[in-house]
Design a protein around this motif. Structure first.
Motif, PDB file in Angstrom:
ATOM      1  N   ARG A   1       0.826  -1.192   0.000  1.00 13.89           N
ATOM      2  CA  ARG A   1       0.000   0.000   0.000  1.00 13.89           C
ATOM      3  C   ARG A   1       0.868   1.251   0.000  1.00 13.89           C
ATOM      4  O   ARG A   1       0.613   2.213  -0.733  1.00 13.89           O
TER       5      ARG A   1
ATOM      6  N   LEU B   1       3.861   1.578  -1.096  1.00 21.07           N
ATOM      7  CA  LEU B   1       4.535   1.746  -2.382  1.00 21.07           C
ATOM      8  C   LEU B   1       3.607   2.412  -3.388  1.00 21.07           C
ATOM      9  O   LEU B   1       3.988   3.362  -4.079  1.00 21.07           O
ATOM     10  N   TRP B   2       2.380   1.923  -3.461  1.00 20.62           N
ATOM     11  CA  TRP B   2       1.463   2.493  -4.462  1.00 20.62           C
ATOM     12  C   TRP B   2       1.061   3.902  -4.099  1.00 20.62           C
ATOM     13  O   TRP B   2       0.878   4.749  -4.973  1.00 20.62           O
TER      14      TRP B   2
ATOM     15  N   LEU C   1       2.934   5.969  -2.597  1.00 22.21           N
ATOM     16  CA  LEU C   1       4.093   6.785  -2.929  1.00 22.21           C
ATOM     17  C   LEU C   1       4.124   7.077  -4.427  1.00 22.21           C
ATOM     18  O   LEU C   1       4.392   8.200  -4.865  1.00 22.21           O
ATOM     19  N   MET C   2       3.827   6.055  -5.207  1.00 17.84           N
ATOM     20  CA  MET C   2       3.821   6.274  -6.647  1.00 17.84           C
ATOM     21  C   MET C   2       2.712   7.231  -7.049  1.00 17.84           C
ATOM     22  O   MET C   2       2.877   8.063  -7.943  1.00 17.84           O
TER      23      MET C   2
ATOM     24  N   VAL D   1      14.036  10.167  -0.963  1.00 15.63           N
ATOM     25  CA  VAL D   1      12.899  10.140  -1.877  1.00 15.63           C
ATOM     26  C   VAL D   1      11.697  10.848  -1.262  1.00 15.63           C
ATOM     27  O   VAL D   1      11.051  11.686  -1.895  1.00 15.63           O
TER      28      VAL D   1
END
Lengths: 171, 784
Positions: free
Chosen positions: B649, B651-652, B654-655, B696
């Motif tokens: 979750r 990761l997505w 963040l994208m 990041v």
């Protein structure tokens, strides 16, 4: 193929990271991640821990094969006895980059090989397994160092060299 | 913009270097970049906010639920699309929520064409409905008041609260005749009449803006406008003011129990617009008219003749649909009685005469003809159509933006009229449309489908497959006797062929929500279409088979996941590679995903693969991309222990944050970033073991800030000195930081390129010591 190899500690913290490219099929062993893909690699590997933590209970072996994929990258996992995780992310190179340095005849063949890259092929799985075992060997020897604490980063150049050698040898 | 001579005080350490904190920059901006482009007052028109109600007021009137298209009192005097809430209740996002199922079921509603005489149009234009009868009755059709009982194929009755129909212009779903220069005579007469009328810009829209969906770029644009509006809202209730403390409190409480972020209303809007205004195509009959309302007013000197003329027009004249549309749909005759001017006795007599001529499918609609103004006692605003297409909504937004009229241009009508229309719609649906569809379903099921499904049908198809009997590969459009023939030259089945009838049967069953019959019929059709190499039909049958299967079967579908993926693959592959119809592929993937989510039984990893394919095939634009990423994240977020998908979750999210930041949608980016951080367990500081993320996360945060500053810079270049005091950092530093970070360079450049106006003038600004110091402290890539 480009590879991103990470050793993850017990608190999801990366202990060791190494990037390298394939040495098979005339590869020069240099990773060719695209810029925007490169900075995503740690995050992708980190997110695969979700899957790994689920799968680790279902299998008795330490090598869990390919556990996850993200876009066209595949993630293979290896679990050590001390709950340290080895994760290998493999991304097929983009054809234009792959063709750059090679004569046309062989490049078309390797392109075909890349596009038909199958992470579940027995040969690939075996190669990754051998790589993991070799790294595991080096890893155990490295953490035998009396000054090593659990979950500490590993900065040993010797270890890095041995991982690199394993990568050249098997991948 | 800070200048090189800025005092060092402006370079004080900005608050946002604490990655756990919130962004403290002012969010209020008087104007958006888009508004400054159009150089028209953007915020000056208060009525525009009502246009964005479906996304911006999320939560405040959500409870008004599915039956609100007829709601009369909406806070703030704004009615435009507040009924969109019924759709955005999907946003509650709990797994297995019935709302998505409802949304899908409501999206595929029977379409009813509207044809009216010129005198009817004139009557309604006098009252301010420049779009004529269609504009007046359309919102009321979307949700029939009261319950509607539908009898399914095995005779069991089911009752639906939210049954609806779509009133459309008969040719709205066709794209080509709507192109400028080639409009049909009927349109021209309508438009020429409208232009001379009291109506404002809306009359032009009804001609210029096709009520045709299926255009992904328009959907993107609409959602983009909504997002821009959300960026601008001065009193934004969503994020900084309330949810951020909430999130922090929650994550401080227990970092393992992550509160679920609801699905963004923008995603719901995207989905709704995706399913609005389905184009009229041969391969699916959802947008083919189920019935047609033919209307004449009591002003007409010869109403019966007018009815006959209009009826002929729909059969052979201007309103005749292409030959692949089954023309045997129900005609419903409506006499509109002018309550204020005409004699009711005469109208009733006329109505009796109509009944003798045309049978039972008649209605006498009594409307007042005097103009209704909002200040009248029993006046009510026309509800806004929830299922308007993206093109229409864009036009409405544009009109509001450019209009200097502060009044809400939505026409009003009397409460008595609204009640009359509701009664009319209810009668139309419950007494004519639903029984008619039930009857046709039963008839087709008996005559066509059962024969095909039975033993003889199988033998017949096998026989045909082996070449006995009729030659199926003849490409002549001659209707072959009693057999299926795919006209491969023109690419459709004639409407009287068994295949076309069965597709219609399946679609009718789906629209009546008899998913079992629909599923069975689609299943038969799949093999037929595949054998005929009718790829678009094949893809469509697969798509709907998939959706109806998921809506129908109560047992878990995990066992059949393999086959479900195969159908999905067949549908998407055919749509994309054989038919070049990416819109339908996008619809298939999102529908399948949402339907699977609504069932709640599919494993999250498998379901998340499908929207990920949307991204991989880049079927959406950048806005849809970010929305889909958010959706995947929230989908992973719903996965509870054991085996939570916290990191996925994150990761997505963040994208998604990255994608939003690239589009300059700072509010969304901030939300997504906060979601990601929460999932990563960042409370105030990034946990030491995740320190590799700091560069990041930080650069993303800085991009959000700089995006916000860019927008500020666009608007307030006049008040530079004011800004200097407010701005803790200038955007050029981002370049320095991103170059140090290496990996982030590429996206950052993209942002700079798109926002070039804001950054180009800042060259030569000295580098901030703050920036370099903080990144030095961070270390470069985090770990080695």
């Amino acid at each position: 193929m480009s590879f991103y190899f990470a050793i993850i500690g017990t608190k999801d913290n990366p202990l060791f990271v190494h990037e390298f490219g394939t040495s098979k099929q005339g590869g020069d062993g240099v990773a060719r991640f695209r810029d925007e893909a490169r900075h995503m690699n740690p995050f992708i590997v980190h997110s695969s821990l979700d899957i790994l933590e689920e799968l680790q209970w279902g299998s008795g072996s330490m090598y869990l094969k390919t556990i996850d994929r993200f876009q066209n990258s595949h993630i293979s996992a290896f679990l050590t006895g001390g709950n340290i995780k080895f994760l290998l992310l493999s991304t097929p190179d983009l054809p234009p980059i792959a063709t750059g340095l090679r004569p046309p005849a062989s490049s078309s063949r390797t392109n075909a090989a890349f596009s038909s890259f199958n992470p579940t092929a027995p040969a690939t799985e075996e190669a990754i397994k051998n790589f993991f075992l070799e790294v595991y060997d080096a890893w155990v020897k490295t953490i035998m160092n009396p000054f090593y604490r659990v979950d500490a980063e590993v900065n040993s150049p010797v270890f890095r060299a041995r991982v690199g050698a394993a990568g050249r040898k098997f991948l | 913009m800070p200048t090189p001579s800025s005092p060092p005080a402006t370079l004080r350490k900005p608050a946002y270097t604490d990655t756990g904190g919130s962004l403290v920059l002012p969010k209020q901006r008087p104007q958006s970049p888009s508004a400054s482009i159009s150089s028209l007052p953007f915020r000056s028109n208060p009525s525009i906010s009502s246009l964005y109600a479906s996304t911006s007021l999320a939560g405040s009137i959500r409870s008004s639920g599915a039956s609100t298209p007829t709601t009369d009192t909406i806070p703030g005097g704004s009615t435009l699309y507040s009924d969109g809430k019924s759709g955005s209740t999907v946003a509650n996002g709990t797994a297995g929520s019935p709302e998505v199922r409802t949304l899908i079921a409501r999206a595929f509603a029977p379409h009813v064409g509207v044809v009216s005489s010129t005198d009817t149009e004139a009557l309604l234009r006098e009252r301010g409905f420049s779009g004529g009868l269609l504009e007046l009755i359309r919102p009321y059709g979307e949700s029939v008041s009261g319950r509607v009982t539908v009898r399914d194929s095995i005779g069991a009755s089911r009752t639906w609260d939210d049954f609806g129909i779509r009133f459309v212009g008969l040719k709205d779903g066709l794209s080509s005749p709507r192109l400028p220069g080639s409009s049909r005579p009927s349109l021209e007469s309508r438009s020429s009449g409208a232009n001379g009328s009291v109506g404002s810009g809306r009359s032009k829209q009804s001609v210029d803006v096709p009520r045709l969906g299926g255009d992904v770029s328009q959907i993107e644009e609409v959602v983009d406008r909504h997002l821009n509006f959300a960026e601008l809202r001065p009193s934004n209730p969503d994020y900084l003011s309330e949810s951020q403390p909430d999130l922090q409190a929650d994550s401080a409480k227990t970092s393992t129990d992550i509160p679920l972020r609801t699905v963004s209303p923008f995603y719901t809007l995207y989905l709704r617009r995706l399913l609005s205004g389905l184009p009229l195509t041969p391969h699916e009959t959802f947008s083919h008219p189920v019935a047609c309302v033919i209307a004449t007013s009591s002003r007409n000197p010869a109403p019966i003749e007018e009815f006959k003329r209009l009826y002929t027009a729909t059969n052979t004249g201007d309103d005749r649909l292409p030959q692949w549309v089954n023309n045997e749909y129900l005609r419903y005759y409506v006499l509109i009685h002018d309550e204020d001017n005409d004699d009711i006795q005469k109208s009733v007599a006329l109505y009796e005469q109509m009944k003798r001529h045309f049978g039972l499918h008649c209605h006498l609609l009594r409307l007042r003809s005097s103009q209704c103004v909002p200040s009248d006692d029993d006046s009510t605003r026309l509800p806004i159509s929830e299922w308007m297409t993206a093109g229409e909504e864009l036009a409405a937004i544009h009109q509001r933006e450019t209009s200097h009229d502060l009044e809400d241009p939505t026409p009003c009508l009397f409460e008595s009229d609204a009640a009359a229309i509701r009664t009319f719609v209810r009668e139309l649906v419950t007494q004519s449309i639903v029984p008619g569809m039930e009857r046709l379903c039963a008839q087709w099921n008996e005559q066509v489908a059962t024969r095909r499904k039975g033993l003889s049908g199988r033998l017949l198809s096998v026989g045909k497959r082996w070449g006995f009997g009729l030659s199926r590969n003849s490409s002549t459009p001659v209707p072959s006797v009693g057999s299926s023939s795919y006209d491969s030259l023109q690419g459709f089945y004639r409407p009287d062929t068994p295949e076309a009838l069965m597709r219609k049967l399946a679609d009718y069953a789906f629209m009546l929500r008899d998913f079992k019959l629909a599923q069975q019929t689609y299943d038969v059709l799949r093999s037929d279409f595949e054998h005929d190499k009718a790829w678009k039909y094949y893809a469509g049958a697969n798509e709907m088979y998939l959706v109806s299967t998921m809506l129908n079967t109560p047992q878990p579908i995990n066992k059949r996941l393999e086959s479900i993926e195969r159908w999905l693959e067949a549908a998407v592959h055919s749509y994309v590679h054989r038919c070049d119809a990416p819109f339908y592929a996008l619809r298939t993937l999102l529908l399948a995903f949402e339907a699977a989510k609504a069932r709640g039984s599919l494993s999250v990893d498998d379901a998340a693969k499908w929207p990920a394919r949307v991204l991989a095939m880049s079927l959406t634009g950048p806005i849809g991309r970010a929305l889909v990423m958010e959706r995947i994240a929230s989908c992973y977020g719903q996965h509870r222990r054991p085996g939570a998908r916290r990191r996925k979750r994150a990761l997505w999210s963040l994208m998604a944050a990255d994608a939003w930041a690239e589009r300059g949608k700072t509010v969304q980016a901030e939300q997504a970033l906060a979601d990601a951080k929460m999932a990563y367990g960042v409370v105030q500081q990034v946990p030491p073991e995740l320190s590799f993320m700091i560069p990041v996360l930080q650069s993303l945060q800085e991009r959000i800030v700089s995006g916000r500053l860019d927008a500020l810079g666009h608007d307030e270049q006049v008040d530079e000195h004011v800004l200097e005091d407010e701005m803790p950092v200038d955007p050029i530093e981002e370049v320095v930081v991103s170059e140090e970070l290496g990996g982030m360079r590429q996206p950052r450049r993209g942002l700079l390129a798109t926002e070039g106006g804001g950054s180009g003038e800042m060259e030569g600004v000295p580098l901030s010591p703050v920036r370099t110091r903080s990144t030095d402290a961070m270390g470069d890539e985090g770990f080695v």
